[in-house]
Design a protein around this motif. Structure first.
Motif, PDB file in Angstrom:
ATOM      1  N   VAL A 285       9.878   3.955  -1.365  1.00 52.41           N
ATOM      2  CA  VAL A 285       9.766   4.314  -2.777  1.00 52.41           C
ATOM      3  C   VAL A 285      10.004   3.022  -3.555  1.00 52.41           C
ATOM      4  O   VAL A 285      11.131   2.557  -3.688  1.00 52.41           O
ATOM      5  CB  VAL A 285      10.793   5.392  -3.180  1.00 52.41           C
ATOM      6  CG1 VAL A 285      10.702   5.683  -4.680  1.00 52.41           C
ATOM      7  CG2 VAL A 285      10.542   6.665  -2.378  1.00 52.41           C
ATOM      8  N   HIS A 288      11.598  -1.118  -9.526  1.00 53.92           N
ATOM      9  CA  HIS A 288      11.750  -2.438 -10.180  1.00 53.92           C
ATOM     10  C   HIS A 288      12.255  -3.518  -9.236  1.00 53.92           C
ATOM     11  O   HIS A 288      11.935  -4.685  -9.395  1.00 53.92           O
ATOM     12  CB  HIS A 288      12.807  -2.370 -11.295  1.00 53.92           C
ATOM     13  CG  HIS A 288      12.487  -1.439 -12.393  1.00 53.92           C
ATOM     14  ND1 HIS A 288      12.898  -0.122 -12.416  1.00 53.92           N
ATOM     15  CD2 HIS A 288      11.816  -1.640 -13.545  1.00 53.92           C
ATOM     16  CE1 HIS A 288      12.474   0.432 -13.535  1.00 53.92           C
ATOM     17  NE2 HIS A 288      11.816  -0.438 -14.240  1.00 53.92           N
TER      18      HIS A 288
ATOM     19  N   ASP B 103      11.403  13.643  -5.881  1.00 55.79           N
ATOM     20  CA  ASP B 103      12.576  13.233  -6.653  1.00 55.79           C
ATOM     21  C   ASP B 103      12.239  12.807  -8.072  1.00 55.79           C
ATOM     22  O   ASP B 103      12.965  13.126  -9.008  1.00 55.79           O
ATOM     23  CB  ASP B 103      13.256  12.038  -5.980  1.00 55.79           C
ATOM     24  CG  ASP B 103      14.212  12.461  -4.888  1.00 55.79           C
ATOM     25  OD1 ASP B 103      14.675  11.587  -4.144  1.00 55.79           O
ATOM     26  OD2 ASP B 103      14.503  13.673  -4.794  1.00 55.79           O
ATOM     27  N   ASN B 104      11.213  12.026  -8.225  1.00 57.48           N
ATOM     28  CA  ASN B 104      10.917  11.444  -9.537  1.00 57.48           C
ATOM     29  C   ASN B 104       9.515  10.853  -9.521  1.00 57.48           C
ATOM     30  O   ASN B 104       8.865  10.813  -8.464  1.00 57.48           O
ATOM     31  CB  ASN B 104      11.954  10.357  -9.885  1.00 57.48           C
ATOM     32  CG  ASN B 104      12.256   9.432  -8.723  1.00 57.48           C
ATOM     33  OD1 ASN B 104      11.360   9.036  -7.984  1.00 57.48           O
ATOM     34  ND2 ASN B 104      13.516   9.087  -8.554  1.00 57.48           N
ATOM     35  N   THR B 106       8.621   7.903  -9.723  1.00 58.64           N
ATOM     36  CA  THR B 106       8.572   6.699  -8.888  1.00 58.64           C
ATOM     37  C   THR B 106       8.161   7.061  -7.469  1.00 58.64           C
ATOM     38  O   THR B 106       7.351   6.383  -6.835  1.00 58.64           O
ATOM     39  CB  THR B 106       9.955   6.015  -8.899  1.00 58.64           C
ATOM     40  OG1 THR B 106      10.321   5.773 -10.254  1.00 58.64           O
ATOM     41  CG2 THR B 106       9.938   4.710  -8.135  1.00 58.64           C
ATOM     42  N   THR B 107       8.725   8.151  -6.961  1.00 59.88           N
ATOM     43  CA  THR B 107       8.363   8.634  -5.622  1.00 59.88           C
ATOM     44  C   THR B 107       6.915   9.101  -5.605  1.00 59.88           C
ATOM     45  O   THR B 107       6.175   8.810  -4.665  1.00 59.88           O
ATOM     46  CB  THR B 107       9.287   9.788  -5.208  1.00 59.88           C
ATOM     47  OG1 THR B 107      10.650   9.379  -5.358  1.00 59.88           O
ATOM     48  CG2 THR B 107       9.047  10.208  -3.772  1.00 59.88           C
ATOM     49  N   ALA B 110       4.609   6.231  -5.292  1.00 59.58           N
ATOM     50  CA  ALA B 110       4.576   5.706  -3.926  1.00 59.58           C
ATOM     51  C   ALA B 110       3.654   6.560  -3.055  1.00 59.58           C
ATOM     52  O   ALA B 110       2.903   6.041  -2.223  1.00 59.58           O
ATOM     53  CB  ALA B 110       5.980   5.669  -3.339  1.00 59.58           C
ATOM     54  N   SER B 140       8.224  -0.060 -12.409  1.00 61.89           N
ATOM     55  CA  SER B 140       8.260   0.398 -11.013  1.00 61.89           C
ATOM     56  C   SER B 140       6.869   0.673 -10.479  1.00 61.89           C
ATOM     57  O   SER B 140       6.568   0.393  -9.320  1.00 61.89           O
ATOM     58  CB  SER B 140       9.057   1.687 -10.889  1.00 61.89           C
ATOM     59  OG  SER B 140      10.396   1.455 -11.218  1.00 61.89           O
TER      60      SER B 140
END
Lengths: 519, 441
Positions: A285, A288, B103-104, B106-107, B110, B140
C-alpha cells in the motif's frame, strides 16, 4: 493448576534469553484473580484452548489501546503530526530489543504475517519480473506452510516464472533430524535442473500440524547450499519461543504480536536484516513515504487506526507483572501444555504428534481412531461440534494414513486425527478435562465424525427429528404444542436452534417417544 | 442441554426515543470527545466519528475478543456483506459484487494500480503507454503511480489545472490537452486517474464529463479517486460511469478510522483486481479477498448499518440534508472570511462541496510549502485552529498576489465561532505585521 508453582523452570533451550531486560522489583506478581479479571471479556463457559489462531489480549492492554484511539479522535491532525511517529518508533524499539536486532531500522510494524508475506513475495516477484532471477529458479517451503503464504506465492511468484518446491514435513515427527533430512532432499530437487534456490520460506512453528522447526540448523544449511534469501514465517513465535534474529540469521523474519504477545488485533513485526536487500522492499500500500525505507512506509499506509502498533510498551508492562516476564510465561505455558497433552493422550490411549522439545505453547494430541477422522471435512465437523455442543474451542487436524500402514495406532486402529491444544495464562486444567470428557463421551455414545452434522445442516436434522416426534406424539396432543413451539423456535432464535440440536444428541427420539407413550 | 454452547446476547445500545431530529446540544454531546479548545475546520483530512458509532464499534470489537473463532465462522462474513449491500445502494451500483471494502483510498489506489502494473508486465500494455493523472492528485496516489506504473514501463502525464479556477470548462480543456499529449507517438492512454474532489487545492472536478471524454478518446480504464466523495458530494456510479471508484467513509460518512469502498464495474477486466495482501480467499473476487486479509480488527467495516441508521434517523434529510447544509454553511463562512481579509475564494461555490479554499492575505508572506507547514503549526499551537494551508506559486509576472489559501471545512459539529476564531487569528497576525519569515525553522 491453581497450585502450580510460579517459579519458571529454565530447562528448555527455547527460552534461554541472553539479553533479558532488567525487570522492575515487584512487591508481588499478578495473582490468579487478577488474571481472571484481565481476561474477563472472554466468553465464560468456553474452554478456550485455541490461543494459536487469534491470540488473546488482556483488559489493561485494551484500556491502553482505547486511550490511544481517543487521543487520535480528539485531535487527529495534532496526533498525526506530533505523536504517531514517535509512538511507533517506541514500539519498534521495544521489539528490536526483544528480538536482539542490531538496528531499529531493521524492524517494521505491519498488520499481520499475511501482510509481511505479501511484502517479501512481492519483492521476490519483482526480481523474477525484472530478470534478476531466471525461469528455473525456485522457492522452497514446507508442504504445510500457511495457506495464505502459498496463495501469496501463487499471486506474486509463479506468474512471473518462479517455481515452487514443497518439502514434506514428516508428521508425527520424532526428531529434528527427520525434518533436516527432508529439507536437504528438497534443496537437492531445487538445484536439480541447474536453477538456483532463490528463497526458502521456513515456518518457525508450523500452524497445522504444529511443530517447532529447527530454523537455525536449516538456515545454516541454506547458506551452505547457496540459497539466496531466507524468510522465516514465525507467525506463532514471539511470546511462544525465543526469537533471537541474530542467532537465527534469516534475511526476513515475521511474527504476529497478537497471538502470543498479548497485543490487540492486530500487529506484527517484520525484521529485514540484510542491508543489500531491504532497500528494495516495499509496503504494497504505497503512500507518501514510498522510498523512505520499509519501517517508515509501514508506519503510514494512509489514515487508519494505528493503536495496535502503539500499545507495545504497555504490553511489556503487562508481561513484566508475571514472574520471569515473557520468559516465565513461555516456560510455564510450555510445561502446562505438555502436561495436559500427556494427560489427554493417556486418557484416550493415543499419542503426541511430536516430542515435548519440539513444541512450544501448543501441542498436537492424537484422537482415538474410533472417532474415524478420515477427511478434512470430518475434522471440521468435529471442531464445530465441540464448539457448539460442548463449549470447547480447539482446532482439529486430519493426517492421512501413511503408506504401508506405518503410522501411529491405538487399540482400535490408525490415528488420523489430532487436536492442537494451546496453553496461555488464562487457561485452567478444567479446560482440558472438558475436552478429555467430551471426546470420551462421543466414544461412549458410539459417535463418529461422519455422524456429526455441519452447522448448516442442523436445521434439517432438527426438522427431521421434530417431525418424527410429531408423528409419535399425535396420540398425545397435549404434548404436541410444546414440541411444535420448540420446532418453530428452532428456526427463529439461535439459542432454540441449539436446544433442538442438543435434544437430538442427548435425548434419542425413541426415548422421547417412550416417555410420551408412558404418559 | 448444555448452556455453555449458547452465546450470551450482548447489550444492544438503546435507541433514543426520537420525537424530533437531533438537537445542537445532542450533536455537541456526540462529538464531546473532540478537543474543545480547537476550532476543528479540517474535517477533510481525518473526518470525524460520533460517540454512538464508537460505541457500536466497541460492541463489534468485544464480540471478536469474546470468542474469535465463533466470530470468524459465524459473524464476520455476514457483517461485511451487510455493509457492502448498504454501500451498494447508497452509491447506486448494479450489484453488490461490485463493492469491496478496504482500509482507505490509498489501499484502493494500490489495488487498481497493481492491476495496471501487471498489464504492463504481461505485455498487454506496451512500454510507453500512458497513465494520465491530475497535477493535484493526492501525494500518495502519485507515489503509487510511480511505484506501480512508471516502474513497469508506463509513462505518466499530469493534467495541469489552473488555480484559482473559475469554471468547469477550464478543467475540461486542460484534460483534453493532456489526453492529446498521451496519444502522441501512437501510444494509448491506458488509465486515467481523476479526483472527484481534489485534496489540495480543493476543487470539485466535473468527473462525469471527464469520464465521457475518456470514453470518446478511447481511454482503456478510468479510476476516480473520490477520497472525499461519499457524504460530501453526489456519488452515483451509474451516472459517473467510471470503471473504478473509491471513497473513504471515515472522512464524511461518520465511520471510525478507517474504511473505504472500492467500486469495480463488472466487466472482463474486473477479475484481474486483487488485494495486495494475499490470503486464503485469493482468486475468489476482490470483495471476498478484501473481506479477509488475515487477522485484524474489522470493526470499522462492520458499523456501516449503524452509521446509516444514525444519519437517516437523526438528521433532517439524512445524508442529503447534511451535505446541503454543510455546503451552504461552508460557502457562507468562506465568503465571510474572504470579505474580512479582503481576499477571494479559490473557486466558485458550485465547484465546492463541504470544503472551500479561501485566500490568505498576501502580507503574511507565504512563499513556499514549508511556510504553509510552519504557519499551519503556528495556528494550531498558538491560536487553537486546525486548518490545512496551501501554497500557490505566483505565475510569471505576478506581484503581490495571494499565494496562500486555507481549506476550511464544515461538518455537523462546527459552529460559527470556529470560523470567527480563524478570522480573528489571521486578522491579528496581519495587525501585528506578521510574516512567515518570523517562524523558526
Amino acid at each position: 493448576m491453581e497450585e502450580d508453582p510460579r517459579n519458571g523452570k529454565a530447562t528448555h533451550h527455547h527460552y534461554h534469553h541472553p539479553h533479558t531486560p532488567k525487570k522492575p522489583r515487584l512487591i508481588q506478581f499478578i495473582s490468579e484473580p487478577e488474571i481472571r479479571q484481565e481476561f474477563s471479556h472472554h466468553q465464560s463457559g468456553v474452554a478456550r484452548i485455541n490461543n494459536g489462531s487469534f491470540g488473546s489480549c488482556p483488559g489493561s492492554v485494551l484500556d491502553a489501546q482505547k486511550k490511544w484511539q481517543l487521543r487520535f479522535l480528539q485531535q487527529p491532525d495534532d496526533f498525526c503530526f506530533n505523536t504517531l511517529k514517535k509512538g511507533i518508533l517506541e514500539s519498534r524499539t521495544v521489539i528490536k530489543n526483544l528480538i536482539n536486532a542490531d538496528n531499529v531500522d531493521d524492524v517494521s510494524l505491519v498488520d499481520n504475517a499475511t501482510t509481511a508475506a505479501a511484502i517479501v513475495l512481492q519483492h521476490i516477484g519483482r526480481q523474477f519480473a525484472e530478470g534478476k532471477f531466471q525461469k528455473n529458479d525456485t522457492v522452497i517451503m514446507f508442504h504445510c506452510a500457511y495457506q495464505a503464504v502459498k496463495k501469496s506465492i501463487q499471486a506474486y511468484v509463479t506468474p512471473v516464472g518462479g517455481s515452487v518446491i514443497q518439502v514434506q514435513l514428516p508428521f508425527p515427527v520424532n526428531s529434528n533430524e527427520e525434518i533436516i533430512r527432508e529439507f536437504r532432499k528438497g534443496l537437492e530437487r531445487g538445484k536439480a535442473n541447474g536453477g538456483r534456490v532463490r528463497l526458502a520460506i521456513l515456518d518457525h512453528i508450523t500452524s497445522m500440524p504444529s511443530v517447532v522447526i529447527p530454523v537455525c540448523e536449516l538456515i545454516k544449511i541454506c547458506r551452505e547450499e547457496c540459497v539466496d534469501q531466507v524468510f522465516v514465517d514465525g507467525a506463532h513465535a514471539i511470546g511462544s519461543v525465543l526469537v533471537d534474529v541474530k542467532e537465527i540469521g534469516a534475511d526476513f523474519y515475521v511474527s504476529n504480536l497478537y497471538k502470543w504477545f498479548f497485543s490487540p488485533p492486530s500487529v506484527a513485526f517484520l525484521y529485514c536484516g540484510n542491508s543489500g536487500i531491504k532497500c528494495d522492499v516495499h509496503h504494497p500500500v504505497v503512500s507518501h513515504e514510498y522510498g523512505n525505507g520499509l519501517p517508515t512506509e509501514s508506519a503510514w499506509v494512509g489514515a487508519r487506526d494505528y493503536s495496535p502498533q502503539l500499545v507495545v510498551p504497555s504490553i511489556l508492562e503487562f508481561v513484566n507483572r508475571f514472574e520471569g516476564g515473557i520468559q516465565g510465561i513461555m516456560e510455564r505455558n510450555h510445561d502446562q501444555v505438555v502436561k495436559m497433552g500427556k494427560m489427554l493422550a493417556e486418557s484416550w490411549g493415543t499419542n503426541l504428534g511430536s516430542p515435548p522439545e519440539m513444541c512450544a505453547s501448543m501441542i498436537m494430541v492424537g484422537l482415538p481412531a474410533r472417532l474415524c477422522v478420515t477427511s478434512e471435512d470430518d475434522a471440521i465437523r468435529l471442531r464445530s461440534h465441540l464448539r457448539v455442543y460442548h463449549g470447547i474451542e480447539v482446532p482439529v487436524y486430519y493426517q492421512a494414513m501413511k503408506k504401508g500402514d506405518s503410522g501411529p495406532k491405538d487399540k482400535d486402529g490408525c490415528i488420523t486425527g489430532y487436536v492442537r491444544i494451546s496453553h496461555q495464562v488464562y487457561n485452567t486444567a478444567e479446560d482440558y478435562f472438558k475436552l478429555r470428557d467430551a471426546i470420551n463421551q462421543l466414544l461412549e455414545d458410539h459417535n463418529v465424525c461422519k455422524m456429526l452434522p455441519l452447522e448448516q445442516k442442523r436445521y434439517v436434522y432438527s426438522l427431521f427429528y421434530a417431525f418424527s416426534c410429531e408423528i409419535f406424539c399425535t396420540k398425545h396432543q397435549h404434548l404436541f404444542h410444546p414440541f411444535l413451539s420448540f420446532f418453530v423456535l428452532s428456526f427463529t432464535t439461535e439459542s432454540s436452534r441449539k436446544f433442538v440440536g442438543s435434544l437430538r444428541f442427548h435425548i434419542k427420539t425413541r426415548v422421547i417417544c417412550s416417555l410420551v407413550t408412558k404418559k | 442441554m448444555r448452556t455453555t454452547s449458547m452465546v450470551t446476547p450482548l447489550p444492544i445500545p438503546k435507541k433514543p426515543k426520537i420525537s424530533s431530529f437531533i438537537t445542537q446540544s445532542e450533536i455537541q454531546s456526540e462529538f464531546s470527545h473532540h478537543d474543545p479548545a480547537v476550532a476543528r475546520i479540517n474535517n477533510g483530512s481525518f473526518g470525524c466519528c460520533p460517540a454512538s458509532i464508537i460505541e457500536a464499534q466497541q460492541i463489534w470489537q468485544l464480540k471478536f475478543l469474546r470468542q474469535p473463532d465463533h466470530f470468524y465462522v459465524n459473524e464476520l462474513k455476514k457483517g461485511i456483506l451487510r455493509s457492502r449491500t448498504i454501500i451498494k445502494d447508497l452509491v447506486h451500483a448494479e450489484h453488490v459484487d461490485e463493492i469491496s471494502i478496504v482500509d482507505n483510498a490509498t489501499t484502493a489506489a494500490a489495488i487498481v494500480l497493481q492491476q495496471t502494473a501487471w498489464a504492463f508486465k504481461e505485455g498487454k500494455f506496451e512500454k510507453g503507454d500512458v497513465a494520465v493523472m491530475l497535477h493535484y492528485a493526492y501525494g500518495s496516489v502519485k507515489k503509487s503511480i510511480e511505484a506501480y506504473v512508471s516502474r513497469s514501463g508506463g509513462k505518466v502525464i499530469e493534467v495541469q489545472l489552473p488555480f484559482p479556477v473559475n469554471s468547469n470548462d477550464e478543467i475540461i480543456s486542460e484534460f483534453r490537452r493532456a489526453l492529446e499529449r498521451g496519444k502522441a507517438d501512437g501510444k494509448r492512454v491506458r488509465l486515467a486517474v481523476i479526483d472527484h474532489i481534489t485534496s489540495m487545492p480543493c476543487v470539485v472536478i466535473p468527473v462525469k464529463e471527464l469520464v465521457q471524454i475518456c470514453r470518446e478518446e478511447g481511454v482503456d480504464q478510468v479510476f476516480v479517486d473520490a477520497a472525499h466523495g461519499i457524504g460530501c458530494t453526489d456519488v452515483n456510479m451509474k451516472e459517473i460511469g467510471a470503471d473504478f471508484y473509491t471513497s473513504n467513509l471515515h472522512k464524511w460518512l461518520f465511520c471510525p478510522p478507517s474504511i473505504a469502498f472500492l467500486y469495480c464495474r463488472k466487466s472482463a477486466k474486473s477479475s484481474d483486481l486483487h488485494h495486495p495482501v494475499v490470503s486464503h480467499e485469493y482468486g475468489n473476487g476482490l470483495a471476498v479477498e478484501s473481506a479477509w486479509i488475515g487477522t485484524r480488527d474489522y470493526s470499522a467495516q462492520l458499523v456501516v448499518p449503524s452509521v446509516l441508521e444514525f444519519v437517516n434517523n437523526r438528521f433532517e434529510g439524512g445524508i442529503e440534508g447534511i451535505k446541503k447544509r454543510n455546503h451552504d454553511t461552508v460557502v457562507e463562512m468562506g465568503e465571510m472570511l474572504a470579505k474580512a481579509w479582503e481576499t477571494h475564494l479559490g473557486s466558485p461555490p458550485y465547484m465546492c462541496a463541504s470544503m472551500i479554499m479561501v485566500g490568505l492575505p498576501a502580507c503574511l508572506g507565504i512563499n513556499s510549502e514549508s511556510d504553509t507547514m510552519k504557519l499551519r503549526a503556528h495556528f494550531r499551537e498558538n491560536f487553537g485552529v486546525e486548518v490545512p494551508l496551501y501554497y500557490r506559486a505566483p505565475k510569471d509576472g505576478e506581484v503581490g498576489s495571494v499565494t496562500g489559501y486555507a481549506r476550511i471545512s464544515h461538518q455537523v459539529y462546527n459552529k460559527v465561532n470556529d470560523y470567527d476564531k480563524f478570522r480573528d487569528a489571521v486578522s491579528q497576525l496581519v495587525g501585528n505585521r506578521f510574516t512567515c519569515t518570523l517562524l523558526s525553522k
